[in-house]
Scaffold this motif. Structure first.
Motif, PDB file in Angstrom:
ATOM      1  N   TYR A 399      50.613  86.043  -1.328  1.00  0.00           N
ATOM      2  CA  TYR A 399      51.292  85.030  -2.135  1.00  0.00           C
ATOM      3  C   TYR A 399      51.101  85.481  -3.548  1.00  0.00           C
ATOM      4  N   ASN A 400      50.001  86.151  -3.839  1.00  0.00           N
ATOM      5  CA  ASN A 400      49.892  86.553  -5.262  1.00  0.00           C
ATOM      6  C   ASN A 400      50.491  87.797  -5.396  1.00  0.00           C
ATOM      7  N   TYR A 401      51.876  87.779  -5.692  1.00  0.00           N
ATOM      8  CA  TYR A 401      52.672  88.995  -5.760  1.00  0.00           C
ATOM      9  C   TYR A 401      52.586  89.829  -7.058  1.00  0.00           C
ATOM     10  N   MET A 402      52.353  91.051  -6.780  1.00  0.00           N
ATOM     11  CA  MET A 402      52.273  92.104  -7.988  1.00  0.00           C
ATOM     12  C   MET A 402      53.809  92.410  -8.366  1.00  0.00           C
ATOM     13  N   ASN A 403      54.062  92.386  -9.706  1.00  0.00           N
ATOM     14  CA  ASN A 403      55.498  92.881 -10.102  1.00  0.00           C
ATOM     15  C   ASN A 403      55.258  93.983 -10.448  1.00  0.00           C
ATOM     16  N   PRO A 404      56.118  94.934  -9.504  1.00  0.00           N
ATOM     17  CA  PRO A 404      55.947  96.524  -9.625  1.00  0.00           C
ATOM     18  C   PRO A 404      56.726  97.015 -10.666  1.00  0.00           C
ATOM     19  N   ASP A 405      57.672  96.160 -11.678  1.00  0.00           N
ATOM     20  CA  ASP A 405      58.370  96.778 -12.868  1.00  0.00           C
ATOM     21  C   ASP A 405      57.515  96.745 -14.206  1.00  0.00           C
ATOM     22  N   THR A 406      56.538  96.329 -14.172  1.00  0.00           N
ATOM     23  CA  THR A 406      55.814  96.174 -15.432  1.00  0.00           C
ATOM     24  C   THR A 406      54.985  97.608 -15.575  1.00  0.00           C
ATOM     25  N   TYR A 407      54.948  98.095 -16.983  1.00  0.00           N
ATOM     26  CA  TYR A 407      54.171  99.400 -17.245  1.00  0.00           C
ATOM     27  C   TYR A 407      52.756  99.205 -16.864  1.00  0.00           C
ATOM     28  N   LEU A 408      52.255  98.199 -16.992  1.00  0.00           N
ATOM     29  CA  LEU A 408      50.803  98.046 -16.638  1.00  0.00           C
ATOM     30  C   LEU A 408      50.737  98.214 -15.172  1.00  0.00           C
ATOM     31  N   SER A 409      51.590  97.533 -14.226  1.00  0.00           N
ATOM     32  CA  SER A 409      51.393  97.991 -12.906  1.00  0.00           C
ATOM     33  C   SER A 409      51.630  99.356 -12.348  1.00  0.00           C
ATOM     34  N   SER A 410      52.516  99.948 -13.047  1.00  0.00           N
ATOM     35  CA  SER A 410      52.986 101.091 -12.568  1.00  0.00           C
ATOM     36  C   SER A 410      51.979 102.241 -13.154  1.00  0.00           C
ATOM     37  N   TYR A 411      51.813 102.268 -14.532  1.00  0.00           N
ATOM     38  CA  TYR A 411      50.816 103.167 -14.973  1.00  0.00           C
ATOM     39  C   TYR A 411      49.449 102.885 -15.028  1.00  0.00           C
ATOM     40  N   GLY A 412      49.118 101.926 -14.794  1.00  0.00           N
ATOM     41  CA  GLY A 412      47.577 101.206 -14.597  1.00  0.00           C
ATOM     42  C   GLY A 412      47.171 101.771 -12.940  1.00  0.00           C
ATOM     43  N   MET A 413      48.074 101.684 -11.822  1.00  0.00           N
ATOM     44  CA  MET A 413      47.824 101.965 -10.887  1.00  0.00           C
ATOM     45  C   MET A 413      47.894 103.645 -10.513  1.00  0.00           C
ATOM     46  N   ALA A 414      48.675 104.221 -11.232  1.00  0.00           N
ATOM     47  CA  ALA A 414      48.723 105.717 -11.145  1.00  0.00           C
ATOM     48  C   ALA A 414      47.612 106.129 -11.674  1.00  0.00           C
ATOM     49  N   ALA A 415      46.975 105.687 -12.809  1.00  0.00           N
ATOM     50  CA  ALA A 415      45.770 106.122 -13.479  1.00  0.00           C
ATOM     51  C   ALA A 415      44.496 106.101 -12.494  1.00  0.00           C
ATOM     52  N   SER A 416      44.465 104.792 -11.913  1.00  0.00           N
ATOM     53  CA  SER A 416      43.439 104.374 -10.866  1.00  0.00           C
ATOM     54  C   SER A 416      43.577 105.405  -9.709  1.00  0.00           C
ATOM     55  N   ASN A 417      44.699 105.909  -9.087  1.00  0.00           N
ATOM     56  CA  ASN A 417      44.645 106.628  -8.036  1.00  0.00           C
ATOM     57  C   ASN A 417      44.574 108.015  -8.537  1.00  0.00           C
ATOM     58  N   THR A 418      44.774 108.431  -9.574  1.00  0.00           N
ATOM     59  CA  THR A 418      44.433 109.673 -10.301  1.00  0.00           C
ATOM     60  C   THR A 418      42.990 109.873 -10.426  1.00  0.00           C
ATOM     61  N   LEU A 419      42.407 108.892 -10.923  1.00  0.00           N
ATOM     62  CA  LEU A 419      40.841 108.772 -11.063  1.00  0.00           C
ATOM     63  C   LEU A 419      40.250 109.073  -9.727  1.00  0.00           C
ATOM     64  N   VAL A 420      40.745 108.488  -8.858  1.00  0.00           N
ATOM     65  CA  VAL A 420      40.207 108.651  -7.298  1.00  0.00           C
ATOM     66  C   VAL A 420      40.070 110.200  -7.053  1.00  0.00           C
ATOM     67  N   SER A 421      41.198 110.853  -7.182  1.00  0.00           N
ATOM     68  CA  SER A 421      41.528 112.245  -6.910  1.00  0.00           C
ATOM     69  C   SER A 421      40.234 113.040  -7.676  1.00  0.00           C
ATOM     70  N   VAL A 422      40.041 112.601  -8.907  1.00  0.00           N
ATOM     71  CA  VAL A 422      39.323 113.075  -9.667  1.00  0.00           C
ATOM     72  C   VAL A 422      37.623 113.065  -9.553  1.00  0.00           C
ATOM     73  N   GLN A 423      37.586 111.575  -9.104  1.00  0.00           N
ATOM     74  CA  GLN A 423      35.949 111.493  -9.148  1.00  0.00           C
ATOM     75  C   GLN A 423      35.473 111.243  -7.689  1.00  0.00           C
ATOM     76  N   LEU A 424      36.132 111.365  -6.658  1.00  0.00           N
ATOM     77  CA  LEU A 424      35.681 111.009  -5.280  1.00  0.00           C
ATOM     78  C   LEU A 424      35.432 112.374  -4.487  1.00  0.00           C
ATOM     79  N   GLY A 425      35.570 113.516  -5.265  1.00  0.00           N
ATOM     80  CA  GLY A 425      35.487 114.743  -4.428  1.00  0.00           C
ATOM     81  C   GLY A 425      34.204 115.164  -3.618  1.00  0.00           C
ATOM     82  N   SER A 426      33.221 114.491  -3.978  1.00  0.00           N
ATOM     83  CA  SER A 426      31.963 114.991  -3.345  1.00  0.00           C
ATOM     84  C   SER A 426      31.411 113.658  -2.696  1.00  0.00           C
TER      85      SER A 426
END
Length: 846
Positions: A399-426
């Motif tokens: 029900y709590n729909y996330m709007n994919p059109d916003t800059y925060l949604s796109s860039y924020g989640m892209a940054a989060s996923n990139t940080l996973v690739s940076v920080q969880l290697g070990s």
């Protein structure tokens, strides 16, 4: 003739008790049907006959659907009442501050949350929406097993047989267009599986018509769709590409050409908002809810040819190829069916009923109160309803729909996923031993075989991984890495399913490349195989003589259920020497109540796998950030705060509740002791392995700080252990950045990259003096800290010595002095040297 038909229809409707307003709506629908059939070339008389048949067939179907919905509502209300009462009576003494509400009132709410996600303290063995969804999806994957053998994901999430995807798309429209037997098998399996999804949805209490010529959904990406003011371009494309001859309204009526543009404009808001905008049930001549179902399941649009489908996908389609779209649809249908089965056809009504039932049960407790917590039952229930039940329900229902059109949604989640690739290697340094320790502790609690499945784990981790995947997909136990390339990061960061596709795949690539994906799947396969093999071995044993009877009881498997299964179900034998009492063996039996038994046994196998190899949970996510969406600034800040913290919260919620639920004090203490000692040992080994991976010698283990760090690391709170040593973690961040989360750390480092230290910059500006900053050195440090894959345990030291040290030397003339200072500090404070000193070549020396 037309007037006679209208009079006939009107008279029949009147005789059935329909009011004037409703009769007018049905007559309008009847007229629309006539026009639709005439547009297909039928005569006026035949069109009227077909329209009348369709109208009364639709009325019959709706009447049957209403009756089914009423029966489902009664069933769900009874279940909800029982859960609330069970929680108030049996969970009341087992609540704690992490439950959102304490005492009997909190227990009432916990009984309701147990309908959404497994709690561990409820009695009676009821299943929940999340487990039901997994059980349905497991069966669908089993039906698609041959397709997964050919088209499943391969190494690092890459698509197997990608070259044949276009041929598969064409075969969905014309199976004779291919001579490839694997593609034909995939199409046939898809047709059978999608038919099963509709049957399951209807059996759960829903109403969805099966479409004979339906081929494949085309989920649209709201971010690709034009803004509302530019809707005309989308309408033009859909008018051209849609197969209007086969598309139907929910009542089976064809769609007249003159009505198509208005129809497209009416449904566009629902598609653009990904369901955020709802259709009024009264719309579309009373077919609003049915139209909403079709759109939600992406079953309304059909396309003339595979080329038309591809053209729409290129312009507006969701990310992923045809295989991704297939399995996303199966997941979507499993979710929808589980929701209907758990909450009824009107989930909002379920919540209102749950709130009313909970208040009533809590009020009864207050009326008979003899303790302060009982006196507070209504207050505690309201607190838990607000803080747990409602946000968990809304989150599950989307029900709590996330709007994919916003800059925060796109860039924020892209940054989060990139940080996973940076920080969880070990992360495997902690997860591998940690999962062994939690498995042993859980088996002590459950009285199951301590070392069962170990051989399976080591086989799967080395040479038998694909074979194990094939076996357990066919047993209805999902191997997610075969069907999705963005699954594995969810174990630690549940928001990894959001964001641009490239960022999700980048994060997933890291979890595959560091072998954590293989470990997680292999460990859960081993756990579940061990349980199913153990139950097979105990099939001759009476219920009261089972050592794991209490575990069965918690999942609603009593003596009657055990006896009917062990006496009537033929075990599964997926390969020679491997005999399993699996949920799929029960489902494939001829037992009358096989569906119910399948749910109970699947819930056991599924949940015990999660108990031994834990991951992020819905409730932990709600605990950390409530229902805040990451497409708002406050929501993004909370998501950053919650990154990686969901996992430790989920772990401690899970094991605290399992311990609370154990009535035998000795067994409870043994469970907690095994967890505690295991966490410390796991943390100690993980700390030392990470030190070695950084080129440093092992830390001294005879200090309080080391064992405190080890305990926190093993308890999934490793980042806080770093602060016991140096006040900063391995990324140079202090506790304040850890609280802000990885995105906060990224923001801080980005600011310092651009401006240097903000305080020194402002001070120099204020004093009108020259501000000096080594931009090159700062840039080198930033790239080193945020390059994807840089923390990969098997590549970390090589990158450090051969790439980052060389880059640092070129960028910073003081690099050598800084390294020497760092090494002297570690020697002075921790007595720790380096087996590979910073700056030296890894293989050839300095």
């Amino acid at each position: 003739m037309y007037a006679d038909f209208v009079k006939c229809v009107n008279d029949q409707l009147k005789s059935q008790g329909f009011g004037e307003k409703r009769r007018d709506e049905i007559i309008d629908n009847f007229n629309g049907l006539i026009k639709g059939f005439e547009a297909q070339g039928h005569s006026s008389e035949k069109s009227a006959t077909m329209a009348m048949t369709a109208v009364f067939k639709d009325l019959e179907d709706k009447a049957a659907a209403r009756q089914k919905s009423k029966l489902k509502l009664i069933e769900v209300q009874a279940e909800t009442k029982a859960r609330a009462q069970d929680g108030g009576a049996n969970i009341k003494a087992k609540t704690w501050f992490g439950d959102g509400g304490r005492g009997p009132g909190g227990g009432v709410a916990r009984g309701l949350t147990d309908m959404i996600e497994f709690d561990g303290r409820a009695t009676g063995g009821q299943t929940n929406a999340i487990a039901k969804q997994a059980g349905l999806l497991g069966r669908y994957h089993a039906m698609m097993a041959t397709a997964l053998d050919y088209f499943g994901k391969g190494a690092f999430g890459t698509q197997r047989n990608k070259i044949h995807l276009r041929e598969l798309e064409d075969a969905l429209w014309d199976i004779k267009s291919t001579s490839n037997p694997d593609i034909k098998a995939t199409v046939e399996a898809w047709q059978k599986t999608t038919s099963a999804t509709v049957n399951d949805f209807n059996n759960a209490g829903g109403s969805l018509r099966e479409k004979a010529n339906w081929r494949i959904p085309q989920k649209m990406n709201p971010a690709k769709l034009p803004m509302f003011k530019d809707i005309g371009s989308w309408v033009d494309v859909m008018l051209k590409r849609s197969d209007w001859d086969n598309m139907r309204m929910p009542n089976g009526a064809p769609i007249p050409e003159k009505a198509r543009i208005k129809l497209l404009k009416d449904i566009y808001p629902v598609i653009k908002t990904n369901g955020g905008a709802k259709i009024d049930p009264a719309d579309f001549n009373g077919m609003g809810r049915e139209m909403g179902n079709l759109l939600e399941q992406h079953r309304f649009f059909e396309y003339k040819t595979a080329d038309d489908w591809r053209a729409v996908k290129e312009l507006y389609g969701a990310d992923g190829n045809v295989i991704d779209i297939m399995f996303h649809h199966l997941d979507n249908m499993a979710h929808k069916t589980a929701a209907v089965d758990t909450f009824g056809t009107n989930p909002d009504m379920w919540f209102k009923n749950a709130e009313a039932e909970g208040k009533k049960v809590a009020a009864d407790i207050v009326a008979k109160a003899t303790t302060k917590l009982e006196e507070r039952a209504s207050i505690e229930f309201e607190n838990a309803l607000k803080n747990r039940v409602k946000p968990m329900f809304e989150q599950y229902m989307g029900y709590n729909y996330m709007n994919p059109d916003t800059y925060l949604s796109s860039y924020g989640m892209a940054a989060s996923n990139t940080l996973v690739s940076v920080q969880l290697g070990s992360i495997p340094f902690l997860s591998v031993m940690g999962d062994f320790m939690t498995s042993i502790a859980n088996r002590i609690l459950r009285n199951t075989q301590l070392t069962g499945g170990m051989e399976t784990y080591f086989k799967s981790m080395t040479y038998d991984y694909k074979n194990m995947q094939k076996i357990f997909v066919r047993e209805g136990l999902i191997s997610d890495s075969l069907t999705a390339s963005t699954y594995n990061t969810q174990r630690y960061s549940p928001i990894a399913t959001y964001g641009p596709e490239w960022s999700k795949k980048l994060a997933d690539w890291t979890m595959r490349a560091n072998l954590n994906n293989r470990h997680t799947e292999s460990a859960r396969i081993a756990v579940r195989k061990s349980l199913m093999a153990m139950m097979h071995d105990y099939m001759p044993t009476k219920y009261d003589e089972l050592p794991f009877k209490d575990m069965l009881k918690q999942y609603g498997i009593g003596e009657a259920e055990w006896d009917v299964v062990r006496k009537n179900v033929t075990p599964s034998t997926p390969q020679q020497g491997l005999n399993l009492l699996s949920p799929m063996a029960i489902y494939n039996s001829k037992l009358v109540n096989k569906d119910d038994l399948y749910d109970r046994f699947f819930n056991l196998i599924y949940q015990e796998g999660l108990n031994e190899v834990p991951g992020a949970t819905l409730e932990a996510s709600i605990t950390m950030k409530g229902a805040m969406r990451p497409d708002t600034l406050p929501g993004l800040m909370l998501h950053s705060f919650a990154m990686y913290k969901n996992f430790p919260v989920a772990v401690w919620q899970k094991y605290a509740r399992l311990a609370q639920n154990e009535e035998n004090t000795g067994k409870r203490l043994a469970f907690l002791g095994a967890l505690g000692v295991g966490a410390i040992i796991n943390g100690a080994v993980g700390v030392q392995l990470r030190e070695l991976a950084k080129g440093r010698e092992p830390l001294s283990m005879n200090t309080v700080a080391f064992w405190a760090k080890a305990g926190l690391s093993g308890g999934a709170l490793g980042i806080w252990g770093d602060y016991l040593f140096a006040g900063v973690n391995e990324y140079g961040h202090g506790p304040e950045e850890a609280i802000a989360g990885p995105l906060g750390g990224l923001l801080k480092d980005s600011t310092e990259l651009l401006f240097g230290s903000p305080f020194k910059f402002v001070d120099a500006w204020d004093k009108d003096t020259e501000y000096k900053n080594n931009w090159a050195a700062a840039g080198a440090r930033f790239v080193k800290s945020y390059a994807p894959g840089t923390s990969m345990w098997w590549a970390r030291l090589g990158l450090e010595r051969e790439v980052w040290d060389r880059l640092e030397e070129m960028a910073d003339p003081n690099a050598y002095k800084k390294r020497q200072s760092t090494m002297r500090k570690r020697e002075r404070e921790f007595g720790q040297g380096y087996w590979s000193e910073p700056g030296e070549r890894l293989f050839t020396g300095r």
